[in-house]
Design a protein around this motif. Structure first.
Motif, PDB file in Angstrom:
ATOM      1  N   ALA A 135      49.597   0.732  11.402  1.00 54.58           N
ATOM      2  CA  ALA A 135      48.189   0.867  11.793  1.00 54.58           C
ATOM      3  C   ALA A 135      48.078   1.376  13.219  1.00 54.58           C
ATOM      4  CB  ALA A 135      47.474  -0.466  11.651  1.00 54.58           C
ATOM      5  N   ALA A 136      48.933   0.861  14.104  1.00 54.87           N
ATOM      6  CA  ALA A 136      48.908   1.294  15.501  1.00 54.87           C
ATOM      7  C   ALA A 136      49.315   2.759  15.635  1.00 54.87           C
ATOM      8  CB  ALA A 136      49.823   0.407  16.327  1.00 54.87           C
ATOM      9  N   PRO A 156      46.486  -4.215  15.386  1.00 51.12           N
ATOM     10  CA  PRO A 156      45.693  -5.317  14.828  1.00 51.12           C
ATOM     11  C   PRO A 156      46.256  -6.672  15.254  1.00 51.12           C
ATOM     12  CG  PRO A 156      47.131  -4.405  13.141  1.00 51.12           C
ATOM     13  CD  PRO A 156      47.328  -3.562  14.359  1.00 51.12           C
ATOM     14  N   GLU A 157      45.715  -7.231  16.313  1.00 52.71           N
ATOM     15  CA  GLU A 157      46.201  -8.504  16.840  1.00 52.71           C
ATOM     16  C   GLU A 157      45.634  -9.692  16.077  1.00 52.71           C
ATOM     17  OE1 GLU A 157      48.461  -8.688  18.988  1.00 52.71           O
ATOM     18  OE2 GLU A 157      48.476  -6.763  20.057  1.00 52.71           O
ATOM     19  N   ALA A 211      41.753  -6.068  13.089  1.00 50.79           N
ATOM     20  CA  ALA A 211      42.161  -5.481  11.809  1.00 50.79           C
ATOM     21  C   ALA A 211      40.951  -4.954  11.049  1.00 50.79           C
ATOM     22  CB  ALA A 211      42.904  -6.516  10.968  1.00 50.79           C
ATOM     23  N   GLU A 212      39.844  -5.665  11.123  1.00 48.88           N
ATOM     24  CA  GLU A 212      38.610  -5.225  10.458  1.00 48.88           C
ATOM     25  C   GLU A 212      38.131  -3.902  11.031  1.00 48.88           C
ATOM     26  OE1 GLU A 212      35.866  -6.016   7.555  1.00 48.88           O
ATOM     27  OE2 GLU A 212      36.467  -7.910   8.472  1.00 48.88           O
ATOM     28  N   ALA A 213      38.193  -3.756  12.350  1.00 47.73           N
ATOM     29  CA  ALA A 213      37.760  -2.506  12.978  1.00 47.73           C
ATOM     30  C   ALA A 213      38.649  -1.343  12.549  1.00 47.73           C
ATOM     31  CB  ALA A 213      37.779  -2.666  14.491  1.00 47.73           C
ATOM     32  N   ILE A 214      39.950  -1.584  12.484  1.00 47.91           N
ATOM     33  CA  ILE A 214      40.884  -0.539  12.050  1.00 47.91           C
ATOM     34  C   ILE A 214      40.639  -0.186  10.588  1.00 47.91           C
ATOM     35  CG2 ILE A 214      43.316  -0.086  11.547  1.00 47.91           C
ATOM     36  CD1 ILE A 214      43.972  -1.723  14.077  1.00 47.91           C
ATOM     37  N   ALA A 255      47.825  -5.403   7.737  1.00 51.47           N
ATOM     38  CA  ALA A 255      48.569  -6.603   8.116  1.00 51.47           C
ATOM     39  C   ALA A 255      48.458  -6.777   9.627  1.00 51.47           C
ATOM     40  CB  ALA A 255      50.031  -6.480   7.705  1.00 51.47           C
ATOM     41  N   SER A 256      47.916  -7.910  10.051  1.00 50.25           N
ATOM     42  CA  SER A 256      47.790  -8.202  11.474  1.00 50.25           C
ATOM     43  C   SER A 256      48.778  -9.294  11.864  1.00 50.25           C
ATOM     44  CB  SER A 256      46.366  -8.669  11.786  1.00 50.25           C
ATOM     45  OG  SER A 256      46.160 -10.001  11.340  1.00 50.25           O
ATOM     46  N   ALA A 257      48.736  -9.686  13.113  1.00 53.23           N
ATOM     47  CA  ALA A 257      49.631 -10.734  13.589  1.00 53.23           C
ATOM     48  C   ALA A 257      49.333 -12.084  12.949  1.00 53.23           C
ATOM     49  CB  ALA A 257      49.525 -10.846  15.109  1.00 53.23           C
ATOM     50  N   VAL A 258      48.117 -12.253  12.438  1.00 55.36           N
ATOM     51  CA  VAL A 258      47.732 -13.562  11.888  1.00 55.36           C
ATOM     52  C   VAL A 258      47.630 -13.572  10.367  1.00 55.36           C
ATOM     53  CG1 VAL A 258      46.524 -14.238  13.981  1.00 55.36           C
ATOM     54  CG2 VAL A 258      45.258 -13.052  12.183  1.00 55.36           C
ATOM     55  N   GLY A 259      47.620 -12.396   9.742  1.00 52.46           N
ATOM     56  CA  GLY A 259      47.507 -12.342   8.291  1.00 52.46           C
ATOM     57  C   GLY A 259      47.046 -10.990   7.806  1.00 52.46           C
TER      58      GLY A 259
END
Length: 312
Positions: A194-195, A202-203, A208-211, A226-230
Motif C-alpha cells: 500500500a505504501a 497504513p498505521e 487504511a480506510e483513507a488508502i 493490511a495495516s499494523a493493527v489488522g
C-alpha cells in the motif's frame, strides 16, 4: 498452452511458482562467517503456489497457471503441489530454464530477509487462449502482480472478459498493480505494498480506510488493506469491515498474505458472504505466520477453531 483442466475449477490462480527454502537462525552471519540454522523447511511455494495450496486445503477446486523450469526442481514442485490437490496441468515447463528458488532467513520474532532467484517466473508469457482454456463458467481468478507486467495484465483482462471475478494480490511493482486495476474486482495489499503504491503507510484502521478509498476510486469494487493493527475491508457500496489481527505468536511472516488471498478466494467461490470469507482469511493468515515456512498447513476446521478461540 497446457492441456484443459482435468476437473471443474472454481478458482484459477495465476502467479509465480518457486521452491522455498526457509531457515530459522538466531542471527545473520557476518561477512565470511557462517551460522547454524535451528530449523529448516523446504516446500513448493511462491506467490502462485502458496495461495493455490491454501485454496486446495479448504477443499475448493483450484488450478494453477504459471511456469517452472524443465529441471528436477520443477518436477518436485509440481509433484508436491499435485499431492496437495492443486491442478497443475496448466503450468508451463520452460525448456532450458531453471525453476525459481527463494531462500528465507528468519530470526526470532519473525524478522526475515530473503534472496530470490526468479528464474522461470521472469519468462511467463500468457495469451488470451491460455486464460480462456483454463476458466469455467463464472470462475474466480486470483492474479499475483509479482508476474511480469504483460502476463499479469493478460490474466486480469482476459479473466474479466469471460465474466470472472478477478482478485488481485498487489505483490508486484506499483506499475504492474496500476496496469491491472481497471480489470480488478477485489484488490488485496499489505502495508508495504500500500505504501509503495500510494506513498502512505497504513498505521491503523483510519489510515487504511483513507488508502482504501483512494484505491476504490481506481476501479476495484472491494479493497483489502493490511495495516499494523489488522485488515481493513472496504467496499465501494457498503460499510467497511475492520478485522483486528488475531492473537498469535509471530514465527515467520512468509506466506501470511498468500494464505489470506487464497482463503478469501476459496470462500467467495463457495458463495460465502464477504464478511465470513474475510474472517476466515484472517484466521488463515494468523495460522500461517505462527509456523516456519509459507506453505499453508491448515484445514477449515482448524481455522474455525482459531476464530472461535479469538472471541472467547
Amino acid at each position: 498452452m497446457g492441456s484443459p483442466l482435468s476437473v471443474p475449477t472454481k478458482v484459477l490462480v495465476v502467479g509465480p511458482i518457486a521452491r522455498d527454502v526457509t531457515l530459522l537462525v538466531d542471527e545473520l552471519p557476518e561477512d565470511g562467517a557462517s551460522v547454524l540454522a535451528r530449523d529448516a523447511v523446504v516446500a513448493a511455494g511462491g506467490k502462485g503456489g502458496n495461495p493455490a495450496s491454501a485454496i486446495a486445503a479448504l477443499g475448493v477446486p483450484v488450478a494453477l497457471l504459471g511456469a517452472v523450469g524443465d529441471d528436477a526442481h520443477g518436477d518436485a514442485v509440481l509433484a508436491e503441489l499435485d499431492e496437495r490437490g492443486v491442478d497443475v496441468s496448466a503450468v508451463k515447463r520452460l525448456p532450458g530454464a531453471a525453476t525459481a528458488h527463494i531462500v528465507h532467513l528468519v530470526q526470532p520474532h519473525g524478522h526475515r530477509r530473503y534472496v530470490e532467484h526468479p528464474a522461470a517466473n521472469t519468462s511467463v508469457e500468457l495469451t488470451a487462449p491460455d486464460i480462456q482454456a483454463h476458466t469455467s463458467a463464472n470462475p474466480y481468478t486470483l492474479v499475483s502482480t509479482a508476474l511480469p507486467l504483460a502476463a499479469a495484465r493478460t490474466a486480469a483482462s482476459c479473466s474479466r472478459a469471460v465474466g470472472a471475478t478477478v482478485i488481485v494480490d498487489a505483490s508486484g511493482s506499483p506499475e504492474t498493480v496500476r496496469a491491472v486495476l481497471p480489470d480488478t474486482t477485489i484488490l488485496r495489499c499489505d502495508a508495504d505494498e500500500a505504501a509503495a503504491f500510494t506513498g502512505r503507510t497504513p498505521e491503523d484502521f483510519e489510515s487504511a480506510e483513507a488508502i482504501a478509498t483512494e484505491l476504490l476510486a481506481a476501479g476495484p469494487r472491494i479493497v483489502v488493506v493490511a495495516s499494523a493493527v489488522g485488515d481493513l475491508v472496504a467496499r465501494r457500496n457498503g460499510p467497511s469491515l475492520r478485522l483486528p489481527h488475531l492473537p498469535v505468536e509471530l514465527v515467520d511472516p512468509t506466506g501470511g498474505g498468500d494464505a489470506f488471498a487464497g482463503t478469501l478466494a476459496a470462500a467467495l467461490a463457495e458463495g460465502r458472504p464477504l464478511e465470513h470469507a474475510a474472517r476466515l482469511a484472517s484466521a488463515a493468515a494468523a495460522d500461517t505466520v505462527a509456523r516456519l515456512g509459507g506453505r499453508p498447513r491448515f484445514d477449515r476446521a482448524s481455522l474455525l477453531r482459531r476464530l472461535d478461540a479469538a472471541v472467547r
